[in-house]
Design an enzyme around this catalytic site. Sequence first.
Site, short mmCIF file in Angstrom:
data_model
loop_
_atom_site.label_atom_id
_atom_site.label_comp_id
_atom_site.label_asym_id
_atom_site.label_seq_id
_atom_site.Cartn_x
_atom_site.Cartn_y
_atom_site.Cartn_z
N GLU A 1 0.63 -1.15 -0.04
CA GLU A 1 0.11 0.01 -0.04
C GLU A 1 0.88 1.22 -0.01
O GLU A 1 2.15 1.15 0.28
CB GLU A 1 -0.93 -0.04 1.09
N HIS B 1 -9.41 9.30 2.79
CA HIS B 1 -9.08 8.11 1.83
C HIS B 1 -9.34 8.66 0.36
O HIS B 1 -10.51 9.17 0.08
CB HIS B 1 -10.04 6.76 2.19
N ARG C 1 -1.42 8.72 1.47
CA ARG C 1 -2.76 9.14 1.15
C ARG C 1 -2.92 10.53 1.15
O ARG C 1 -3.63 10.95 0.32
CB ARG C 1 -3.33 8.57 2.26
N HIS D 1 -11.84 9.48 6.45
CA HIS D 1 -11.46 7.95 6.69
C HIS D 1 -11.01 7.65 8.18
O HIS D 1 -11.54 6.67 8.69
CB HIS D 1 -10.43 7.56 5.62
N ARG E 1 -1.36 8.85 9.34
CA ARG E 1 -1.07 7.56 9.25
C ARG E 1 -0.66 6.79 8.11
O ARG E 1 -1.38 7.04 7.08
CB ARG E 1 -2.58 7.06 9.69
P1 FAD Z 1 -13.72 0.33 15.84
O1 FAD Z 1 -13.31 -0.92 15.05
O2 FAD Z 1 -14.33 1.48 15.06
O3 FAD Z 1 -14.57 -0.12 17.05
C1 FAD Z 1 -15.14 0.77 17.80
C2 FAD Z 1 -16.40 0.41 18.69
O4 FAD Z 1 -16.82 1.34 19.52
C3 FAD Z 1 -17.64 -0.19 17.92
O5 FAD Z 1 -17.98 -1.42 18.21
C4 FAD Z 1 -18.56 1.01 18.12
O6 FAD Z 1 -19.94 0.44 18.17
C5 FAD Z 1 -18.31 1.11 19.75
N1 FAD Z 1 -18.60 2.27 20.06
C6 FAD Z 1 -18.76 3.67 19.63
N2 FAD Z 1 -19.05 4.68 20.31
C7 FAD Z 1 -19.77 4.04 21.57
C8 FAD Z 1 -20.49 4.26 22.45
N3 FAD Z 1 -20.49 5.39 22.94
N4 FAD Z 1 -21.00 3.43 23.54
C9 FAD Z 1 -20.75 2.07 23.27
N5 FAD Z 1 -19.89 1.48 22.24
C10 FAD Z 1 -19.46 2.66 21.23
N6 FAD Z 1 -7.01 0.15 9.11
C11 FAD Z 1 -6.05 -0.72 8.82
O7 FAD Z 1 -5.12 -0.79 9.42
N7 FAD Z 1 -6.03 -1.45 7.67
C12 FAD Z 1 -7.25 -1.39 6.90
O8 FAD Z 1 -7.12 -2.43 6.01
C13 FAD Z 1 -8.44 -0.49 7.30
N8 FAD Z 1 -9.41 -0.50 6.18
C14 FAD Z 1 -10.44 0.48 6.60
C15 FAD Z 1 -11.63 0.30 5.95
C16 FAD Z 1 -12.63 1.08 6.22
C17 FAD Z 1 -13.81 1.01 5.46
C18 FAD Z 1 -12.64 1.74 7.26
C19 FAD Z 1 -13.87 2.64 7.91
C20 FAD Z 1 -11.41 1.94 8.20
C21 FAD Z 1 -10.17 1.05 7.69
N9 FAD Z 1 -9.18 1.10 8.56
C22 FAD Z 1 -8.26 0.02 8.10
C23 FAD Z 1 -9.14 1.91 9.62
C24 FAD Z 1 -9.43 0.66 10.96
O9 FAD Z 1 -10.28 -0.16 10.73
C25 FAD Z 1 -9.64 1.46 12.12
O10 FAD Z 1 -9.03 2.52 12.62
C26 FAD Z 1 -9.84 0.41 13.32
O11 FAD Z 1 -10.42 -0.92 13.07
C27 FAD Z 1 -10.48 0.97 14.57
O12 FAD Z 1 -10.45 -0.03 15.53
P2 FAD Z 1 -10.92 0.25 17.11
O13 FAD Z 1 -11.08 -0.86 17.75
O14 FAD Z 1 -10.49 1.50 17.67
O15 FAD Z 1 -12.41 0.90 16.78
C1 SIN Z 2 -7.42 0.33 2.56
O1 SIN Z 2 -7.97 -0.83 2.51
O2 SIN Z 2 -7.12 1.18 1.69
C2 SIN Z 2 -7.51 0.80 4.12
C3 SIN Z 2 -6.48 0.77 4.67
C4 SIN Z 2 -6.27 1.64 5.72
O3 SIN Z 2 -7.21 2.47 6.23
O4 SIN Z 2 -5.24 1.58 6.47
#
Ligand code: FAD
Ligand code: SIN
Length: 550
Positions: free
Chosen positions: A115, A239, A285, A346, A381
Amino acid sequence: MESSDFLVIGSGLAGLSFALKAAAVGRVLVLTKDRLPESATEYAQGGIASVWSADDSFEEHSQDTMTAGASLCHQDIVDLVVREGPEHVRQLIALGTRFSTRGGKHADEYDLGQEGGHSRRRILHASDATGREIMRALIEAVRREPNIKVLEKHLAVDLLIDSKFDPAIKRPSCWGAYALDVTTGVVGRYQAKATLLATGGAGKVYLYTTNPDVASGDGIAMAWRAGVPVGNMEFIQFHPTCLYHPRAKSFLITEAMRGEGAILRRPDGEAFMKRYDARAELAPRDIVARAIDSEMKVHGFEHVYLDITQRDAEFVRQRFPVIYERCLEFGIDITRDQIPVVPAAHYCCGGVMTDADGATAIQRLYAAGEVTMTGLHGANRLASNSLLEGLVFGHRAAASAQLLVRGDRQRTPDLPDWNPGKAVNSDEMVVVTQNWDEIRRMMWNYVGIVRSNRRLARALKRITLLQEEIREYYWDFLVTGDLIELRNIALVAELIIRSAISRKESRGLHFNIDYPQRDDAKWLHDTVLPPGGERSAEPAHGDRSASSGV
Ligand code: FAD
Ligand code: SIN
């Protein structure tokens, strides 16, 4: 009232990694505002960056992270995450996560994706549905663990901070949270000896985003109201390639597709990226998103195209099965047709400030994942470093919270129940929908990929007015999920605007046409919004009636 040793708010990768580890020493309650899998993690496509192959090194991964971060990353945190990453990825595999392998003679080797900004292939992935596969494995493990209880459809409203109830307390501690049972409308008190914020990002602050609906910045808002400093909020990552189609809501086209040779083209066919950066489609990005934004604005294009048609059709279908199927639903066969794409909000590089153990400025309160600002990402990032950060910090925070809970001699104080005061059912939900829409549109237009002093000043004026209205509404009416989220996106929008106004240079994801240059002499430091602002002094909900009108 419900009590546990550990309270985890959020059920993405960071929250569930913490929960699984903490469960070894005590009872864990996970609150999550939607269904268990619903999170940004679930939708992650590209994969998780980790030094894996023999020709890669920790030094190179660190260097790529630092370069993408435009010199604002904290070197110690970068080195720590990069070095601890592979061990935690191995644990994910041991838990049952199945990453894609190379197949054929090399079926025992993982297929490593490429990437933007990475000098090596180092992204472990499960085709283009990495997040779904990781969540499947984590959720199965959580369901096997008797010490973990999960409450779905429970939305945390605010943290339980003792000093808010007793001003004589000089070193505040967090003892859990109030949370709304979305199904019944009742706000309960959930007390714990250690609390983890793992609420993810804040993409919903913007009109166009790749994020799921749950990403409304709740954790950042709750922490700031509680008195925790928040940092680097101006660095919002857009993104470059979100599917552009009237019926496609928030559908990402992974950067890994550019890693496999996809080319960005204007509607007239020109491949324009080389004009912006020698790394072309694989530049970091911020550069790619700004290039697309510039092409669209200068020439009035509604979108640009991503073109993978030069690769073998069978390869494309195998490598990107989810994207292939989804685009086909909209009549786009990505093996033959170019994909219309636009940038979209994103990832939030800033957030709740923590130390290397995920601890915040408030005792007993930890944070991990996208909700945080740990120092890993700096001003931009590096792709696929986010899952890695959530994994490493979920574990580190759990290790630290385990020590706290094991040696804990302090009695959990019995804090007041939620008091709705004189609040009544709202008969004007239109205020909520109108303000949601206005904030998101204003943030997209005034605080987007390219900013200016004038637009930022306008945005601050607008958000101040909107917040006044929302505050009145919040204290006068019984809370609903939409109202709680609206209050949070308004506060997070304010934090983004104020941070963007304060940085008088352009760096990484923050580009201001009035200060187009990077200025290391003055601005080589994080933007820290200290607590103690008007909103962080909001009262505690145990005395909601006494506080109405604030
Ligand atoms: P999340 O996985 O977002 O989880 C947050 C949780 O908190 C959820 O369960 C939500 O319901 C809960 N929540 C929120 N507010 C509250 C509240 N007030 N009360 C109770 N629960 C709450 N990153 C990479 O490194 N690689 C990738 O390939 C990649 N692809 C991505 C593709 C997409 C479409 C998106 C949107 C993001 C991508 N990212 C990627 C970024 C990455 O997915 C996220 O930054 C990461 O998963 C965040 O993990 P987290 O556990 O911090 O939060
Ligand atoms: C992607 O698959 O392009 C998202 C990867 C990322 O947010 O790190």
